[in-house]
Each structure stands twice: as C-alpha cells, then as structure tokens.
Design an enzyme around this catalytic site. Structure first.
Site, PDB file in Angstrom:
ATOM      1  N   GLU A  62     -23.372 -21.972  38.186  1.00 49.06           N
ATOM      2  CA  GLU A  62     -24.371 -21.539  37.799  1.00 49.06           C
ATOM      3  C   GLU A  62     -25.439 -21.247  38.505  1.00 49.06           C
ATOM      4  OE1 GLU A  62     -25.737 -23.872  34.465  1.00 49.06           O
ATOM      5  OE2 GLU A  62     -26.802 -22.423  33.501  1.00 49.06           O
ATOM      6  N   LYS A  74     -25.886 -15.679  29.739  1.00 49.91           N
ATOM      7  CA  LYS A  74     -25.620 -16.907  28.932  1.00 49.91           C
ATOM      8  C   LYS A  74     -26.262 -16.982  27.384  1.00 49.91           C
ATOM      9  CE  LYS A  74     -26.388 -21.828  29.714  1.00 49.91           C
ATOM     10  NZ  LYS A  74     -27.251 -22.991  30.764  1.00 49.91           N
ATOM     11  N   CYS A 129     -22.045 -23.227  31.460  1.00 49.34           N
ATOM     12  CA  CYS A 129     -22.559 -24.624  31.144  1.00 49.34           C
ATOM     13  C   CYS A 129     -22.636 -24.847  29.647  1.00 49.34           C
ATOM     14  CB  CYS A 129     -23.931 -24.782  31.805  1.00 49.34           C
ATOM     15  SG  CYS A 129     -24.381 -26.246  32.206  1.00 49.34           S
TER      16      CYS A 129
END
Lengths: 265, 265
Positions: free
Chosen positions: B42, B111, B144
C-alpha cells in the site's frame, strides 16, 4: 465477569439414556464450577453418524419433551445451550440447539446450513439464528457449519449478540503441522471481525469410524483463543462480555459502523 | 501453475524518486524470478504516515502520470498490483492500487474502507473493488483494512475472483506469543471461507515512530499460509489458481452455493 464453560464429551450414537446421563453430569459439573453459561456439543442427545433417517428418527425428541425439561431443571441459574436431535411438530427431523435455564426452554434454533450427509437426515431450519436475552447478556446461537458463513456471524453481531455459542461436531480434516483446526481459524476471524466472544463446544471420540477434531475453544473479542482443550473435559473461561459492546478498533474506526453495504452487492 | 510474488519493502515517506527506484527494482526482481503476478505494498509510491493532507498532496500522482507508465513499462508480461497515493481528476486524494502490465494501466481501485488517520487525508472510494481479467485469471483487488470486511472478500469470490491481492501497511498490534498477526488470521479465514487464494504484500521498517507488522503472506484456497516473511524480500509461491474454481468442500457442500442470503438480513 461471565464464566463460560464448554463440556467437551463423547455422546454415544443412539444411546439416549447414556447421553442423557452424560449431559446431566456435565450440567452438574458446570454448576459446581459456578459457570454462568454452559455449551454442550451438537447432537449431544443422540450422537451424529446415523446410518439413515430412520435411525435418527428413532432417537429424535420433541423440544417440549422430557429430555429438555430435565436439562432445564438441572440447569437452575445456569444458561445451557445444547445440541439435540429434534422431532418437529411437523414430523420433520432437525439438527437443533436449545437454550435453557431453570425456567424452561428459552429458544430452539434449527441448523440452517447442513453438512454433507446431514442433508439425507435433517430438514434445514428456515429461521435465522436467535439472539437470546439471557441473564449474562445477548447470546447468539449457531450450530457447527453455520459458523463458516461470515454473513451469519455478522448478522448476529449486528443484532447485538455479545457472545456467540456454537455446539459443533467437527470431523477431522487435514491441516499442516502446528496449525489449529481450520474451523477455529474461521471462528477467531469471526470474533475479531465483529468484536464478539465465541464459545465452541466440540465432541471427542470416534463414532462409526468418524474421528472428531475435539476442537473446543473459547475466543475473546479480539479473536484470541483464551481456553481450549482436546480432552474430555470442561473448558472454562471468565469473560468480560461488556467489552463486546465497544466496536471501536482505532480512534476513528468501528467494525460495524465502518461497513459499506452498498458496495457488497 | 501461477507464480505469485509479493515484494515486501520499506517505502520512504515523501521520497518519490527513491520509492520509484525501489519499486522498479522489485518489478525487475520479480521478472527475474519468472513471476506472473507481483504485489507491492500500500502507498508504495509515497510512504504512509503523512503529517497532514498537504504533505500527502505534495507527493500524490495521477493514475495517468509517468510513475504508473514507468511501472507498466517495467512490468512487461508481469501483472503488477501496486499501492500509490493518487491525485484524482476531481482534485481529491485517494489511497489507491493500480493493476498494470506492459499494455498499461488495467484498473485502479480506490480504497473504500479507510483506516484511522487516513480519514483526515484521503477520500474513500465509492466503487466496489474490481475483479480484473488478467492473463492468469480473475484477480480481485483490496487494500489493507478492506480485507477485514468478509462481505467484501465474499463479493469478490461471488464475482469470480480466484486470487485476491492486497497491498497493505499493517501497523503492529499486540498479539499473544506464537500467534500470527490477527489480520493474517482474518485473511486465512477469508481464503478458506471462499476457497480463493490470497496474496498480501505488507511493508517493513518504522516510519515516524510507526512500527509495521511486515506480515506479507500468500495463502492457499484451503486457508493455509504457503509463503510468508517478515524480511525485506520477495515472497514467492507457485499456485494452481484453477483450484479456486472448485467450491466443493464435501460430497454435498459448496461454500458459495450453500449460502442462504434470505437469512442474513
């Protein structure tokens, strides 16, 4: 603190009287340990590996019958969750779990996700699992393979369950050396994902050639196993269930509020 | 077999040129190992612990800019999934992952579940994660904290993903001695629950006092970790992704077909 106990034992297939005696002894043992909640295995009344539907029917009992009344009477102040082979009012057989205490049967849940040959014997339940308001707080009930559906554990958390209890009979499956049973890994994830406690009561022994995992585990709201055993024993843990009410995992994150259901379709 | 690699490395906060060099070196290393898929961490372009939105903005890059073009050129036949700090056409900042190969940028995912202080810097994406039809098959992309939502991993499996890749930066969280990082436990459960492969690329090092887990893990479709490292290294595994097409886990059970969405409401 809430004392949660799981009585990992070995029901005997088809031996109703013997299984009644073993489960009543487990209830007495849990009361002697001052437990608040006791979980017994799936199909604790009857054993699991039925030859066919007829054999299961021969040992099925109604939720309103004497076995559950005996369990409730023995429970007293203890809340007991026990798996049993249920003969429904409709004549169908269900793989069920009863929630009981001295006041009687509080709820009956009929397993909704049937495993393998259970499909030849049982009718799947068509109601969602209950969240039962017990003396120690809201308790969600699942049975064995149900636990492997994160939609179901999530739904129990969203409905307020602080503790999820699951009677199980886990057939041994292969796993790498040093690893926990895979179903325990899934339960640990469910606990942490939802910040709920999970208490699983498995069984011991071998039944008609089927070996069991004996994977009884009590898991905290961070997803860690706090008590476990592969023995025929009472597994006990003292849990602060109120911690399951706090879903925060950082200053700005909350495992339930952070969901974005519009993206999951 | 598909060779999946994760380049666990330490981006440096704010050092665009240095991070470009490190990520390009990782792409070259993966090609030398004949990898088919490479996952980078990330925010590999920029580092993670921004002081504020202004600092993040100073190192944000557009998806159509030279950095992603350089990554794509370097990738050649390799499929690369890399986290980057994206400056959107709308002027907003996104915590994004690009899927690229020698033909260019195949997809960009923003995200959707932001972690803690990311909320002060980034705008959450408002589109579901993509399932990208790559040369090795359908690959789902998460970043994540997204991975901790079983609804999301399930939706990728239902949409046909055989491999879920996730660039991550996992801050160290407490865990009992001998346990894996809790996020890995959740990923193992996601893999087994859906019978999909999961490849997670974490980062190493410490950034502005933040220690990282360095939990890079490649997990098979039964939920077992087949490759992992806490070092600055290329973690590699050869996976038969076709196994993720078979959702059967017993003679009569299928992890997707067994779902009962009418009960999950």
């Amino acid at each position: 603190m809430t004392r949660v106990a799981c009585a990992q034992l070995a029901p005997r297939i088809g031996e109703l009287a013997e299984n009644r005696a073993r489960t009543l002894a487990a209830i007495r043992a849990a009361r002697l340990r001052d437990a608040d909640v006791l979980v017994l295995p799936e199909l604790a009344s009857s054993g699991y590996v039925f030859a066919d539907e007829a054999e299961a029917r021969s040992v099925a009992v109604p939720a309103g019958g004497p076995l559950l009344a005996d369990w409730a009477r023995a429970a007293g102040k203890l809340t007991v969750v026990a798996g049993f082979c249920e003969l429904g009012d409709d004549g169908a057989l269900y793989n069920s779990a009863a929630v009981l205490d001295g006041h009687g049967v509080r709820a009956v849940y009929r397993k909704t996700h049937l495993w393998d040959r259970e499909r030849l014997v049982f009718t799947p339940g068509d109601l969602p699992p209950p969240v039962v308001r017990t003396k120690v707080g809201p308790v969600g009930v699942l049975i064995c393979y149900d636990l492997e559906f994160p939609e179901l554990t999530r739904s129990l958390a969203l409905r307020g369950a602080e503790l999820i209890v699951a009677p199980v009979n886990w057939p041994v499956v292969p796993r790498p050396q040093g690893e926990r049973p895979p179903e325990v890994v899934q339960a640990m994830a469910a606990a942490r994902t939802n910040r709920v406690f999970v208490a699983i009561c498995d069984r011991t022994g071998t039944e008609r050639g089927q070996r069991w995992t004996a994977g009884t585990s009590i898991i905290d709201e961070s997803g860690w196993v706090v008590a476990e055993s592969t023995e025929d024993t009472l597994v006990v843990a003292d849990l602060d269930l109120s911690r399951a009410r706090d879903k925060a995992i950082s200053e700005r994150n909350d495992v339930l509020a952070d969901r974005r259901p519009e993206l999951y379709g």
